[in-house]
Design a protein around this motif. Structure first.
Motif, PDB file in Angstrom:
ATOM      1  N   VAL A  55       8.107  19.070   3.387  1.00 56.39           N
ATOM      2  CA  VAL A  55       7.850  18.500   2.063  1.00 56.39           C
ATOM      3  C   VAL A  55       8.024  19.562   0.978  1.00 56.39           C
ATOM      4  CG1 VAL A  55       6.093  17.449   0.586  1.00 56.39           C
ATOM      5  CG2 VAL A  55       6.347  16.691   2.948  1.00 56.39           C
ATOM      6  N   ALA A  56       7.476  20.756   1.203  1.00 59.51           N
ATOM      7  CA  ALA A  56       7.599  21.832   0.210  1.00 59.51           C
ATOM      8  C   ALA A  56       9.060  22.206  -0.019  1.00 59.51           C
ATOM      9  CB  ALA A  56       6.810  23.058   0.678  1.00 59.51           C
ATOM     10  N   LEU A  57       9.850  22.263   1.070  1.00 55.87           N
ATOM     11  CA  LEU A  57      11.279  22.572   0.936  1.00 55.87           C
ATOM     12  C   LEU A  57      11.985  21.484   0.136  1.00 55.87           C
ATOM     13  CD1 LEU A  57      13.741  24.292   1.668  1.00 55.87           C
ATOM     14  CD2 LEU A  57      13.930  22.977   3.796  1.00 55.87           C
ATOM     15  N   ALA A  58      11.643  20.225   0.416  1.00 57.32           N
ATOM     16  CA  ALA A  58      12.263  19.121  -0.311  1.00 57.32           C
ATOM     17  C   ALA A  58      11.887  19.138  -1.787  1.00 57.32           C
ATOM     18  CB  ALA A  58      11.848  17.793   0.322  1.00 57.32           C
ATOM     19  N   ILE A  59      10.631  19.488  -2.096  1.00 58.38           N
ATOM     20  CA  ILE A  59      10.203  19.577  -3.492  1.00 58.38           C
ATOM     21  C   ILE A  59      10.962  20.692  -4.206  1.00 58.38           C
ATOM     22  CG2 ILE A  59       8.274  20.204  -4.995  1.00 58.38           C
ATOM     23  CD1 ILE A  59       6.426  18.734  -3.089  1.00 58.38           C
ATOM     24  N   ALA A  60      11.106  21.842  -3.546  1.00 59.24           N
ATOM     25  CA  ALA A  60      11.840  22.960  -4.146  1.00 59.24           C
ATOM     26  C   ALA A  60      13.296  22.582  -4.393  1.00 59.24           C
ATOM     27  CB  ALA A  60      11.754  24.186  -3.228  1.00 59.24           C
ATOM     28  N   ALA A  78       0.735   6.499   4.811  1.00 55.86           N
ATOM     29  CA  ALA A  78       0.370   6.793   3.428  1.00 55.86           C
ATOM     30  C   ALA A  78       0.709   8.222   3.034  1.00 55.86           C
ATOM     31  CB  ALA A  78      -1.123   6.531   3.220  1.00 55.86           C
ATOM     32  N   ILE A  79       0.522   9.180   3.941  1.00 60.05           N
ATOM     33  CA  ILE A  79       0.785  10.574   3.582  1.00 60.05           C
ATOM     34  C   ILE A  79       2.284  10.807   3.422  1.00 60.05           C
ATOM     35  CG2 ILE A  79       0.915  11.498   5.950  1.00 60.05           C
ATOM     36  CD1 ILE A  79      -0.577  13.962   4.925  1.00 60.05           C
ATOM     37  N   GLY A  80       3.104  10.121   4.224  1.00 59.85           N
ATOM     38  CA  GLY A  80       4.549  10.209   4.053  1.00 59.85           C
ATOM     39  C   GLY A  80       5.000   9.600   2.735  1.00 59.85           C
ATOM     40  N   ALA A  81       4.400   8.450   2.378  1.00 66.10           N
ATOM     41  CA  ALA A  81       4.743   7.800   1.116  1.00 66.10           C
ATOM     42  C   ALA A  81       4.339   8.664  -0.072  1.00 66.10           C
ATOM     43  CB  ALA A  81       4.061   6.438   1.035  1.00 66.10           C
ATOM     44  N   PHE A  82       3.164   9.264   0.010  1.00 66.57           N
ATOM     45  CA  PHE A  82       2.682  10.119  -1.080  1.00 66.57           C
ATOM     46  C   PHE A  82       3.587  11.338  -1.231  1.00 66.57           C
ATOM     47  CE2 PHE A  82      -0.202  13.194  -3.067  1.00 66.57           C
ATOM     48  CZ  PHE A  82      -0.735  12.426  -4.083  1.00 66.57           C
ATOM     49  N   ALA A  83       3.984  11.939  -0.114  1.00 66.31           N
ATOM     50  CA  ALA A  83       4.859  13.107  -0.158  1.00 66.31           C
ATOM     51  C   ALA A  83       6.222  12.736  -0.746  1.00 66.31           C
ATOM     52  CB  ALA A  83       5.032  13.687   1.244  1.00 66.31           C
ATOM     53  N   ALA A  84       6.756  11.581  -0.360  1.00 67.67           N
ATOM     54  CA  ALA A  84       8.036  11.135  -0.913  1.00 67.67           C
ATOM     55  C   ALA A  84       7.936  10.946  -2.420  1.00 67.67           C
ATOM     56  CB  ALA A  84       8.471   9.835  -0.243  1.00 67.67           C
ATOM     57  N   GLY A  85       6.824  10.386  -2.878  1.00 64.51           N
ATOM     58  CA  GLY A  85       6.632  10.214  -4.308  1.00 64.51           C
ATOM     59  C   GLY A  85       6.591  11.542  -5.048  1.00 64.51           C
ATOM     60  N   MET A  86       5.943  12.557  -4.465  1.00 58.88           N
ATOM     61  CA  MET A  86       5.899  13.876  -5.100  1.00 58.88           C
ATOM     62  C   MET A  86       7.297  14.470  -5.221  1.00 58.88           C
ATOM     63  SD  MET A  86       2.443  15.830  -3.798  1.00 58.88           S
ATOM     64  CE  MET A  86       2.873  15.795  -2.054  1.00 58.88           C
ATOM     65  N   MET A  93       0.831  -1.200   0.000  1.00 61.70           N
ATOM     66  CA  MET A  93       0.000   0.000   0.000  1.00 61.70           C
ATOM     67  C   MET A  93       0.870   1.257   0.000  1.00 61.70           C
ATOM     68  SD  MET A  93      -1.279   2.609   2.159  1.00 61.70           S
ATOM     69  CE  MET A  93      -1.195   1.960   3.836  1.00 61.70           C
ATOM     70  N   VAL A  94       1.930   1.244   0.797  1.00 57.56           N
ATOM     71  CA  VAL A  94       2.848   2.380   0.850  1.00 57.56           C
ATOM     72  C   VAL A  94       3.520   2.587  -0.509  1.00 57.56           C
ATOM     73  CG1 VAL A  94       5.077   3.078   1.803  1.00 57.56           C
ATOM     74  CG2 VAL A  94       3.273   2.294   3.336  1.00 57.56           C
ATOM     75  N   ALA A  95       3.936   1.494  -1.156  1.00 57.76           N
ATOM     76  CA  ALA A  95       4.587   1.608  -2.461  1.00 57.76           C
ATOM     77  C   ALA A  95       3.639   2.154  -3.512  1.00 57.76           C
ATOM     78  CB  ALA A  95       5.122   0.234  -2.890  1.00 57.76           C
ATOM     79  N   VAL A  96       2.391   1.730  -3.482  1.00 56.98           N
ATOM     80  CA  VAL A  96       1.399   2.228  -4.437  1.00 56.98           C
ATOM     81  C   VAL A  96       1.171   3.728  -4.228  1.00 56.98           C
ATOM     82  CG1 VAL A  96      -1.038   2.116  -5.079  1.00 56.98           C
ATOM     83  CG2 VAL A  96       0.272   0.014  -4.824  1.00 56.98           C
ATOM     84  N   MET A  97       1.112   4.160  -2.971  1.00 51.64           N
ATOM     85  CA  MET A  97       0.953   5.580  -2.691  1.00 51.64           C
ATOM     86  C   MET A  97       2.182   6.373  -3.136  1.00 51.64           C
ATOM     87  SD  MET A  97      -2.014   6.176  -1.592  1.00 51.64           S
ATOM     88  CE  MET A  97      -1.687   7.873  -1.168  1.00 51.64           C
ATOM     89  N   LEU A 126      14.507   8.014   1.010  1.00 53.63           N
ATOM     90  CA  LEU A 126      13.609   9.160   1.194  1.00 53.63           C
ATOM     91  C   LEU A 126      12.214   8.681   1.572  1.00 53.63           C
ATOM     92  CD1 LEU A 126      13.040  12.221   0.941  1.00 53.63           C
ATOM     93  CD2 LEU A 126      12.505  11.807  -1.473  1.00 53.63           C
ATOM     94  N   LEU A 127      11.739   7.630   0.918  1.00 45.48           N
ATOM     95  CA  LEU A 127      10.434   7.057   1.241  1.00 45.48           C
ATOM     96  C   LEU A 127      10.379   6.625   2.702  1.00 45.48           C
ATOM     97  CD1 LEU A 127       7.660   5.804   0.534  1.00 45.48           C
ATOM     98  CD2 LEU A 127       8.891   3.792  -0.312  1.00 45.48           C
ATOM     99  N   ALA A 128      11.380   5.882   3.144  1.00 43.08           N
ATOM    100  CA  ALA A 128      11.412   5.419   4.530  1.00 43.08           C
ATOM    101  C   ALA A 128      11.506   6.589   5.507  1.00 43.08           C
ATOM    102  CB  ALA A 128      12.586   4.463   4.732  1.00 43.08           C
ATOM    103  N   SER A 129      12.265   7.618   5.137  1.00 47.49           N
ATOM    104  CA  SER A 129      12.448   8.770   6.025  1.00 47.49           C
ATOM    105  C   SER A 129      11.143   9.534   6.224  1.00 47.49           C
ATOM    106  CB  SER A 129      13.519   9.711   5.448  1.00 47.49           C
ATOM    107  OG  SER A 129      14.752   9.052   5.302  1.00 47.49           O
TER     108      SER A 129
END
Length: 400
Positions: free
Chosen positions: A187-192, A240-248, A64-68, A224-227
């Motif tokens: 998350v926003a800082l990491a995306i930037a 799930a929200i951490g996994a989704f953020a890592a994917g972004m 489930m985490v990987a799919v997210m 990064l996903l695990a972190s």
């Protein structure tokens, strides 16, 4: 004997499902539908080949985490920002209002309470489930795909955040809100940074190790996903929200032709290894017999299935100026695919707190699973019919 070899059984189904989907009958349904249905068949309710405990239960959560994570990678902010995202937020807020109103009407008829868990669960969209369907159908690059990605993003992240704020027993609501702001800032800082900082030495190192046994870029993405999963859980949110953020974050960093090799590798890891455990394991874990033990539970399943369509499908009317009329029904049906993982989480919290009756929780999970089976199949049928009509019109115009 096979119960001791869940990996063999899961991947037997994972190979069989796409083969069945290649048949004339199977081509009408998404592959994930076959994975879930075959999971039910091999599970403890039918053939009893495997059970939902131990390694399989753990890997289902990892899947489930990987799919997210993959769902987050597909988010292209350039495509969903602006009107798609605004419509997604507006539609989700409308879904909250519609689910609360519908439950208020049904309260005297069915004796249903109005706990926040029930309202949140009805306002979900399973973006992780929709992603492979959109990819396989070639819809990600279409306007419908952009609208579904935006609506699915809000329909997945919104309920996770709402559940964390409303249902948390670890922190107060105000503490959760403050932690949410901090988490989103990180998350926003990491995306930037992922979009703007590309040190030449680091890029050269990643390029050198892309095709070696170290697979450093893939390992960095998984770190990064695990972190972020660790950070989100420490803040009191779901994994799930951490996994989704890592994917972004990873998706922004590898956008463009230079990241094609990496995306191919991460696709292979997540969809080839982890995702089957989630979809097949979902079928294994589903208690079919439990739905038949009580008449009220059986009756609530179609009621909740209809409520998913009401709450998430009716806001598709907001897209009438942005999508062709023939795509509004597929938009409504796709948006109504419930996020099974979130439904399971919020129902378990509701059961532990005593706010949700066991029969209602079982019926809600059953309806969420049925939404995964019914609505994508209906969507594919409608899109195929619309495409056939377009092809016929094109052929007629050429003849004329």
């Amino acid at each position: 004997m096979l119960a001791d070899h869940p990996i063999f059984v899961v991947f037997l189904v994972a190979v069989l499902a796409p083969l069945v989907a290649q048949t004339r009958l199977g081509s009408r349904m998404p592959v994930v539908v076959f994975e879930v249905v075959l999971g039910i068949v091999i599970g403890p309710q039918v053939l009893k080949l495997v059970a939902d405990h131990g390694f399989l239960a753990f890997m289902r959560e990892v899947g489930m985490v990987a799919v997210m994570f993959m769902a987050g990678m597909e988010i292209d902010f350039a495509r969903i920002r602006g009107r798609p995202l605004a419509l997604g937020v507006t539609g989700w807020l409308a879904s909250i209002a519609l689910s609360a109103a519908a439950l208020a009407v049904l309260h005297p008829l069915l004796g249903l309470a109005l706990p926040p868990t029930l309202i949140i669960a009805l306002a979900t969209t399973g973006l992780g489930t929709l992603l492979p369907i959109l990819r396989d159908g070639g819809l990600l690059a279409s306007p419908l795909g952009a609208m579904l990605l935006a609506a699915g993003t809000v329909g997945e992240v919104g309920p996770i955040v709402a559940a964390s704020l409303v249902l948390s027993s670890r922190f107060s609501s105000w503490q959760e809100f403050a932690l949410l702001i901090v988490f989103l800032a990180v998350v926003a800082l990491a995306i930037a940074m992922g979009a703007g900082l590309r040190p030449p030495r680091l890029l050269a190192l990643l390029a050198r190790t892309m095709h070696t046994s170290t697979q450093l870029p893939v390992r960095l993405a998984l770190l990064l996903l695990a972190s972020l999963i660790f950070l989100s859980q420490r803040f009191g949110f779901e994994a799930a929200i951490g996994a989704f953020a890592a994917g972004m974050i990873v998706g922004v960093a590898v956008r463009g032709p230079d990241g094609e090799d990496f995306r191919t590798k991460i696709d292979a890891v997540c969809f080839g290894w982890f995702a089957p455990f989630f979809f097949v394991g979902t079928g294994v874990a589903f208690d079919v017999v439990g739905l038949c033990r009580d008449l009220k539970t059986m009756l609530l399943v179609p009621v909740f299935l209809a409520l998913f369509l009401l709450a998430r499908g009716l806001p598709a009317w907001l897209y009438r100026r942005d999508l062709p009329r023939k795509e509004l029904a597929p938009m409504a049906l796709s948006s109504s695919v419930a996020s099974l993982g979130i439904v399971v989480v919020v129902t378990s919290v509701g059961l532990k707190s005593g706010r949700l009756a066991p029969d209602v929780a079982q019926a809600l999970i059953g309806a969420a699973l049925l939404s995964l089976l019914v609505y994508p199949t209906a969507t594919r049928a409608l899109l195929a019919r619309a495409q056939a009509g377009t092809d016929r019109a094109g052929a007629a115009s050429e003849q004329a």
